[in-house]
Motif scaffolding. Sequence first.
Motif, PDB file in Angstrom:
ATOM      1  N   GLY A 141       0.804  -1.217   0.000  1.00  0.00           N
ATOM      2  CA  GLY A 141       0.000   0.000   0.000  1.00  0.00           C
ATOM      3  C   GLY A 141       0.836   1.265   0.000  1.00  0.00           C
ATOM      4  O   GLY A 141       0.483   2.243   0.640  1.00  0.00           O
ATOM      5  N   ASP A 142       1.932   1.269  -0.733  1.00  0.00           N
ATOM      6  CA  ASP A 142       2.789   2.444  -0.834  1.00  0.00           C
ATOM      7  C   ASP A 142       2.059   3.510  -1.656  1.00  0.00           C
ATOM      8  O   ASP A 142       1.839   3.346  -2.851  1.00  0.00           O
ATOM      9  CB  ASP A 142       4.120   2.060  -1.498  1.00  0.00           C
ATOM     10  N   VAL A 143       1.684   4.584  -1.013  1.00  0.00           N
ATOM     11  CA  VAL A 143       0.873   5.630  -1.636  1.00  0.00           C
ATOM     12  C   VAL A 143       1.594   6.273  -2.822  1.00  0.00           C
ATOM     13  O   VAL A 143       0.993   6.511  -3.867  1.00  0.00           O
ATOM     14  CB  VAL A 143       0.474   6.691  -0.584  1.00  0.00           C
ATOM     15  N   GLU A 144       2.886   6.561  -2.676  1.00  0.00           N
ATOM     16  CA  GLU A 144       3.621   7.197  -3.773  1.00  0.00           C
ATOM     17  C   GLU A 144       3.673   6.294  -4.996  1.00  0.00           C
ATOM     18  O   GLU A 144       3.488   6.752  -6.122  1.00  0.00           O
ATOM     19  CB  GLU A 144       5.043   7.581  -3.344  1.00  0.00           C
ATOM     20  N   THR A 147     -11.825   6.652  -1.432  1.00  0.00           N
ATOM     21  CA  THR A 147     -10.588   7.422  -1.518  1.00  0.00           C
ATOM     22  C   THR A 147      -9.761   6.983  -2.715  1.00  0.00           C
ATOM     23  O   THR A 147      -9.255   7.813  -3.480  1.00  0.00           O
ATOM     24  CB  THR A 147      -9.777   7.277  -0.210  1.00  0.00           C
ATOM     25  N   VAL A 148      -9.638   5.676  -2.921  1.00  0.00           N
ATOM     26  CA  VAL A 148      -8.892   5.158  -4.074  1.00  0.00           C
ATOM     27  C   VAL A 148      -9.601   5.545  -5.373  1.00  0.00           C
ATOM     28  O   VAL A 148      -8.953   5.933  -6.350  1.00  0.00           O
ATOM     29  CB  VAL A 148      -8.684   3.631  -3.960  1.00  0.00           C
ATOM     30  N   ALA A 149     -10.930   5.485  -5.389  1.00  0.00           N
ATOM     31  CA  ALA A 149     -11.680   5.871  -6.596  1.00  0.00           C
ATOM     32  C   ALA A 149     -11.466   7.352  -6.919  1.00  0.00           C
ATOM     33  O   ALA A 149     -11.305   7.725  -8.086  1.00  0.00           O
ATOM     34  CB  ALA A 149     -13.166   5.571  -6.413  1.00  0.00           C
ATOM     35  N   ALA A 150     -11.447   8.205  -5.896  1.00  0.00           N
ATOM     36  CA  ALA A 150     -11.215   9.632  -6.123  1.00  0.00           C
ATOM     37  C   ALA A 150      -9.814   9.881  -6.675  1.00  0.00           C
ATOM     38  O   ALA A 150      -9.633  10.672  -7.613  1.00  0.00           O
ATOM     39  CB  ALA A 150     -11.436  10.411  -4.833  1.00  0.00           C
ATOM     40  N   LEU A 151      -8.826   9.193  -6.106  1.00  0.00           N
ATOM     41  CA  LEU A 151      -7.460   9.300  -6.625  1.00  0.00           C
ATOM     42  C   LEU A 151      -7.430   8.860  -8.083  1.00  0.00           C
ATOM     43  O   LEU A 151      -6.873   9.550  -8.938  1.00  0.00           O
ATOM     44  CB  LEU A 151      -6.504   8.440  -5.794  1.00  0.00           C
ATOM     45  N   HIS A 152      -8.027   7.721  -8.366  1.00  0.00           N
ATOM     46  CA  HIS A 152      -8.034   7.174  -9.719  1.00  0.00           C
ATOM     47  C   HIS A 152      -8.669   8.170 -10.695  1.00  0.00           C
ATOM     48  O   HIS A 152      -8.133   8.442 -11.770  1.00  0.00           O
ATOM     49  CB  HIS A 152      -8.783   5.837  -9.717  1.00  0.00           C
ATOM     50  N   GLN A 153      -9.806   8.724 -10.311  1.00  0.00           N
ATOM     51  CA  GLN A 153     -10.496   9.686 -11.165  1.00  0.00           C
ATOM     52  C   GLN A 153      -9.635  10.925 -11.414  1.00  0.00           C
ATOM     53  O   GLN A 153      -9.482  11.371 -12.553  1.00  0.00           O
ATOM     54  CB  GLN A 153     -11.810  10.091 -10.519  1.00  0.00           C
ATOM     55  N   GLY A 154      -9.067  11.468 -10.345  1.00  0.00           N
ATOM     56  CA  GLY A 154      -8.250  12.675 -10.485  1.00  0.00           C
ATOM     57  C   GLY A 154      -7.017  12.449 -11.336  1.00  0.00           C
ATOM     58  O   GLY A 154      -6.689  13.259 -12.209  1.00  0.00           O
ATOM     59  N   VAL A 155      -6.341  11.339 -11.112  1.00  0.00           N
ATOM     60  CA  VAL A 155      -5.112  11.052 -11.849  1.00  0.00           C
ATOM     61  C   VAL A 155      -5.433  10.715 -13.313  1.00  0.00           C
ATOM     62  O   VAL A 155      -4.710  11.124 -14.219  1.00  0.00           O
ATOM     63  CB  VAL A 155      -4.316   9.920 -11.166  1.00  0.00           C
ATOM     64  N   ASP A 164       1.654  15.093  -6.266  1.00  0.00           N
ATOM     65  CA  ASP A 164       2.121  15.177  -4.878  1.00  0.00           C
ATOM     66  C   ASP A 164       0.954  15.496  -3.953  1.00  0.00           C
ATOM     67  O   ASP A 164       0.836  14.909  -2.868  1.00  0.00           O
ATOM     68  CB  ASP A 164       3.209  16.242  -4.751  1.00  0.00           C
ATOM     69  N   TRP A 165       0.064  16.403  -4.369  1.00  0.00           N
ATOM     70  CA  TRP A 165      -1.115  16.728  -3.555  1.00  0.00           C
ATOM     71  C   TRP A 165      -1.981  15.497  -3.368  1.00  0.00           C
ATOM     72  O   TRP A 165      -2.465  15.231  -2.266  1.00  0.00           O
ATOM     73  CB  TRP A 165      -1.933  17.855  -4.207  1.00  0.00           C
ATOM     74  N   TRP A 166      -2.197  14.718  -4.429  1.00  0.00           N
ATOM     75  CA  TRP A 166      -3.005  13.496  -4.319  1.00  0.00           C
ATOM     76  C   TRP A 166      -2.388  12.520  -3.327  1.00  0.00           C
ATOM     77  O   TRP A 166      -3.088  11.889  -2.541  1.00  0.00           O
ATOM     78  CB  TRP A 166      -3.184  12.826  -5.681  1.00  0.00           C
ATOM     79  N   GLU A 167      -1.075  12.370  -3.380  1.00  0.00           N
ATOM     80  CA  GLU A 167      -0.399  11.471  -2.438  1.00  0.00           C
ATOM     81  C   GLU A 167      -0.634  11.927  -0.997  1.00  0.00           C
ATOM     82  O   GLU A 167      -0.952  11.114  -0.126  1.00  0.00           O
ATOM     83  CB  GLU A 167       1.098  11.425  -2.743  1.00  0.00           C
ATOM     84  N   GLN A 168      -0.495  13.219  -0.759  1.00  0.00           N
ATOM     85  CA  GLN A 168      -0.726  13.749   0.587  1.00  0.00           C
ATOM     86  C   GLN A 168      -2.188  13.590   1.008  1.00  0.00           C
ATOM     87  O   GLN A 168      -2.472  13.234   2.158  1.00  0.00           O
ATOM     88  CB  GLN A 168      -0.326  15.223   0.638  1.00  0.00           C
ATOM     89  N   ALA A 169      -3.106  13.846   0.073  1.00  0.00           N
ATOM     90  CA  ALA A 169      -4.535  13.727   0.382  1.00  0.00           C
ATOM     91  C   ALA A 169      -4.895  12.284   0.731  1.00  0.00           C
ATOM     92  O   ALA A 169      -5.626  12.034   1.698  1.00  0.00           O
ATOM     93  CB  ALA A 169      -5.374  14.220  -0.794  1.00  0.00           C
TER      94      ALA A 169
END
Length: 173
Positions: free
Chosen positions: A64-67, A127-135, A161-166
């Motif tokens: 689960g490494d966020v970066e 949270t993962v879905a939001a990251l996926h959508q944004g990226v 970087d903001w997504w990783e922090q979020a």
Amino acid sequence: MEAAERLLIAGGVAAVQVRAVAAEVGITDAAINHHFGTRDQLLVALLRHGGARLRKRLAQASGGDVEQLAASLAEVYADGYAELALALHQSGWRDAGSGMLSPVVDALSERIRARGRTPDRRRVQLTVAALHQGVALDPIVGTEFRRSAGLADAAPAETLDWWEQALTRMLDL
């Protein structure tokens, strides 16, 4: 698929034409059509190829490494797969499969559990879905969206970087 992917990376979805793929591989258009059926079916196969590439990258991301998660998503979508996914979606194609990112949700949930907390799976999924959508949308509209917020000088790396922090904050990692 590698030839189609090279064309996608170099020129976007419009560059992925049956004739161009055939020329890249050194075979006839008919051979491409025989194998895939139509250009749309070739594009769907290419999207699945990108999905397989993404799954392979995600499997290499440990624990689960966020970066690594964010970077893996960003890399694949920056290579033209964002445009391809959107073009197929706009043409009416829908993928019947689901859960490509379930292993990521599982790894992040386990990371939360290792910190002595009970993960809220639904929250991790959202949270993962939001990251996926944004990226996924960043290569297509990220520059315009950043500019609309007065961030004309912000780079995609800053957004990533903001997504990783979020993600880290949302899941309290």
